[in-house]
Scaffold this active site. Structure first.
Site, short mmCIF file in Angstrom:
data_model
loop_
_atom_site.label_atom_id
_atom_site.label_comp_id
_atom_site.label_asym_id
_atom_site.label_seq_id
_atom_site.Cartn_x
_atom_site.Cartn_y
_atom_site.Cartn_z
CG ASP A 1 -2.04 0.39 1.01
OD1 ASP A 1 -2.07 1.67 0.86
OD2 ASP A 1 -3.31 -0.15 1.13
CB VAL B 1 -7.93 -6.39 3.06
CG1 VAL B 1 -9.30 -5.73 4.22
CG2 VAL B 1 -8.96 -6.73 1.84
CE LYS B 2 -4.44 -0.01 -1.90
NZ LYS B 2 -5.43 0.43 -0.64
NE ARG B 3 -4.75 -8.95 3.92
CZ ARG B 3 -4.71 -7.93 4.93
NH1 ARG B 3 -4.05 -6.93 4.45
NH2 ARG B 3 -5.28 -7.46 6.60
#
Lengths: 291, 291
Positions: free
Chosen positions: A103, B99-101
């Site tokens: 991120d 969450v950008k998983r």
């Protein structure tokens, strides 16, 4: 001493560039542990992990808990994750937090402060899609607290090719470009063995790519998944190492923590894990020179 | 009704394609909330979030908690994250789990089961670097439980260019290629307004790219960060919308939850947030046609 040097020295001393993946699932746990914990899965994970760690801490340098399997159980699982990191550290193991975070700005800082500084892990895996400035907050924490990162470069899943193997107009494939980026940003954290604490994840299922990456990135240390259950052999992974037996660490998760499933004694799961780790170390020593 | 249609209908009904980013930090919280919670930061985050949600739930369709800011505080922070998701849902808001998983196989399944199914969020943001098979476990949960995903395509940070704007030999830039991949895998989750529940994150700081992506990906709904505090204007983001005022949702985090910092009344932070959200909606309505 930089954390990368600690990892290399520990691997050399044990003659075992091996990482045990702590990726617990209900399927990989013997039923009796879940019953003994009243069906509480996260509590069962912790008991399982502690016994696995006790069984391998003196023969391997590192463990790698995959946070997804803990997070799946919410805050309770998250707490078991942090307790697992702390327990592994208390046993002298180097801990690679497999979190694959990525991120920007203050968000990346929050991830780095949480998963490296607060948890006490030594390394974290990170995703490069958002670019160099998304890695900088991690590198800042690495410099401050002597930590390291493993940046995803080439992964061992079939879909890894969807982006990573795309050809760029500059003649490189995307993963080679990312590898160069990792090499470039690691200069400030260079250790005594010629490797930086800014490292790369390089999957083991395509040896020819690993050979090329090893040549292209002489100062980048590799975390190599894919050995064992995922199909990579000792010969496949050996190409990631230098003549001194340094340059990488090979991870196995299911192949070690799930080794009991190939026996008829689920109660002896920890011994089965140790035996599997010993066999893996022996296998690697036959193919990796200089250990 | 597919979740993407619910989001579009709610945005149209409120005439407000706006998402409030719930990204609490110590710096963004008035001191009195932290004091009132005895210095317990996660507890203060929850009180703050509840009051922000109460102040905006009737004028915006969605909120987007960024999990990094909660995770930073370990299991206690993680619990506040899940409670924030649950409270927002109880107020009728659509929740985008930022969450950008991104991972593979059973690991990706664990993330999807945790952050979508278990938490009860409606959408999750995901990272495409590991390829299509890393997205499939998320899409499986989307189909089963009527959820959606926002795949990172083009991000608004300067470093986004390091990978995303690389030119491929097929003439596309990487982010355009990823956009096509998102479009391709979204076909099974196509809603009544011509958009799929498989969506994209498209940063607002480069309008010409957004214009091209909007043309290139007519069935992909956009989550647009970068408005306000990050420098994007209503004119910049308007290009992501179609003639009916659909096609995207614009996020603002600090610009709304930190609006109280531009006043001399920290105790009125919730009202300041509502006023900032009202102003943002008004601003967008002037530039986005068809609302």
């Amino acid at each position: 001493m930089l954390i990368i040097d600690k990892l290399i020295e520990k691997s050399k001393k044990l003659r075992a560039p091996v990482c045990v993946g702590l990726d617990p699932t209900v399927d990989l746990l013997p039923d009796h542990i879940i019953s003994a914990n009243g069906g509480n899965v996260p509590a069962a994970f912790l008991e399982f992990n502690i016994n696995i760690i006790d069984a391998v801490y003196d023969i391997v340098p590192a463990v790698k808990p995959q946070i997804a399997f803990y997070e799946q159980y919410g805050a309770e699982g998250f707490e078991v994750y942090t307790k697992t990191v702390a327990y592994a550290k208390s046993r002298g193991l180097i801990v690679i937090a497999d979190v694959k975070r990525g991120d920007i700005g203050s968000t990346a800082t929050a991830y780095a402060e949480g998963r490296l500084a607060a948890d006490g892990a030594d390394f974290a895996t990170v995703n490069p899609y958002l670019g160099k400035d998304s890695l900088k907050p991690f590198i800042d924490v690495c410099k401050r607290d002597n930590k390291g990162i493993f940046v995803l470069v080439a992964t061992s899943n079939p879909g890894g090719a969807d982006l990573q193997k795309l050809e760029l107009v500059n003649g490189l494939k995307l993963y080679e470009h990312v590898g160069n980026m990792v090499s470039e940003i690691g200069g400030d954290l260079m250790g005594n063995y010629g490797y930086s604490s800014v490292c790369a994840v390089v999957g083991a299922t395509k040896p020819e790519e690993a050979i090329n990456l090893r040549r292209q990135l002489p100062s980048v240390f590799f975390l190599i998944p894919g050995y064992g259950a995922q199909g990579g052999t000792a010969a496949d992974v050996a190409v990631c190492f230098d003549a001194q037996g340094a340059g990488g660490i090979v991870n196995s998760s299911r192949g070690i923590i799930g080794a009991w499933k190939k026996t008829d004694k689920p109660e002896d799961y920890a011994q089965a894990a140790r035996a599997a780790a010993v066999a893996m170390v022996k296998d690697l020593r036959e193919y990796i020179g200089g250990l």
